[in-house]
Enzyme design. Structure first.
Site, PDB file in Angstrom:
ATOM      1  N   TYR A   1       0.803   9.891  -9.002  1.00 29.21           N
ATOM      2  CA  TYR A   1       1.239  11.272  -8.795  1.00 29.21           C
ATOM      3  C   TYR A   1       2.645  11.541  -9.321  1.00 29.21           C
ATOM      4  O   TYR A   1       3.180  12.634  -9.135  1.00 29.21           O
ATOM      5  CB  TYR A   1       1.173  11.618  -7.299  1.00 29.21           C
ATOM      6  CG  TYR A   1      -0.221  11.519  -6.717  1.00 29.21           C
ATOM      7  CD1 TYR A   1      -1.077  12.620  -6.716  1.00 29.21           C
ATOM      8  CD2 TYR A   1      -0.698  10.323  -6.176  1.00 29.21           C
ATOM      9  CE1 TYR A   1      -2.356  12.532  -6.196  1.00 29.21           C
ATOM     10  CE2 TYR A   1      -1.976  10.226  -5.648  1.00 29.21           C
ATOM     11  CZ  TYR A   1      -2.800  11.328  -5.662  1.00 29.21           C
ATOM     12  OH  TYR A   1      -4.070  11.239  -5.146  1.00 29.21           O
TER      13      TYR A   1
ATOM     14  N   ASP B   1       0.882  -1.153   0.000  1.00 30.12           N
ATOM     15  CA  ASP B   1       0.000   0.000   0.000  1.00 30.12           C
ATOM     16  C   ASP B   1       0.921   1.204   0.000  1.00 30.12           C
ATOM     17  O   ASP B   1       1.896   1.251   0.762  1.00 30.12           O
ATOM     18  CB  ASP B   1      -0.931   0.019   1.205  1.00 30.12           C
ATOM     19  CG  ASP B   1      -2.073   1.012   1.017  1.00 30.12           C
ATOM     20  OD1 ASP B   1      -2.553   1.161  -0.124  1.00 30.12           O
ATOM     21  OD2 ASP B   1      -2.474   1.651   2.006  1.00 30.12           O
TER      22      ASP B   1
END
EC number: 3.6.1.66
Length: 197
Positions: free
Chosen positions: A154, A69
């Site tokens: 991102y 994660d």
């Protein structure tokens, strides 16, 4: 080994990182395994979510399972999007919407306050209950407009500390060498080797 993701770019990236460390394992993704219901990512930390996914995979498939994660934490947003990075704009995996929302949220923030950091927790869960978690961090800053065609998420608006190019402008090998996921996965690769993988 199973990598608990359907993200083809992430699977390719992690295969490349493991191969570069000399770790000799066949890594398959969720699309290569029989379907199973996945526990929602309800953890409030990257580590909790990585462990949820790794445990599910190991329990259901009987394969040692790797899960990570990861996300971006933005200083002026109090560390957010954090664990919500992949669904920050409301729909999981909409990279463009997520990126644009963050840029909108920091639009009035002076450049010198655009500190950010990519964070990763990688978990390895074995069917016999053994578990390992490693971590990686990549500090840097946000820029105002996306640059570069490589990477995902991102990457086009993040410049790592000491660099002038965004993560999306780096080659795959350059990014792997410094990225949060590269750090966490290299540490996990060492554990896999120690366990005979």
């Amino acid at each position: 080994m199973l990598l608990a993701t359907r993200n083809a770019k992430k699977l390719k990236e992690l295969r490349r990182i493991l191969a570069a460390t000399g770790t000799d394992v066949e890594l398959v993704g969720l699309d290569d395994a029989p379907p199973y219901p996945q526990t929602p990512e309800t953890g409030l930390t990257f580590e909790e979510n990585a462990l949820l996914k790794a445990r599910d995979g190991a329990k259901v498939t009987g394969l040692p399972t790797i899960a990570d994660d990861s996300g971006i934490t933005v200083d002026v947003l109090g560390g957010m999007p954090g664990v919500f990075s992949a669904r920050w704009a409301g729909r999981h995996g909409d990279d463009e919407a997520n990126l644009r929302l963050v840029l909108g949220q920091v639009a009035e923030v002076p450049d010198e306050h655009l500190g950010a950091e990519f964070v990763c927790a990688a978990a390895l869960s074995f069917p016999d209950g053994r578990e390992y978690v490693t971590h990686g961090r990549q500090p840097g800053k946000l820029i105002r407009e996306p640059r570069g065609e490589n990477g995902f998420g991102y990457d086009p608006i993040f410049v790592a500390a000491g660099n002038t190019r965004t993560n999306a402008e780096l080659t795959a090998e350059e990014k792997d060498a410094i990225s949060h996921r590269g750090q966490a996965m290299r540490a996990l690769a060492e554990i896999i080797r120690q366990q005979g993988g």
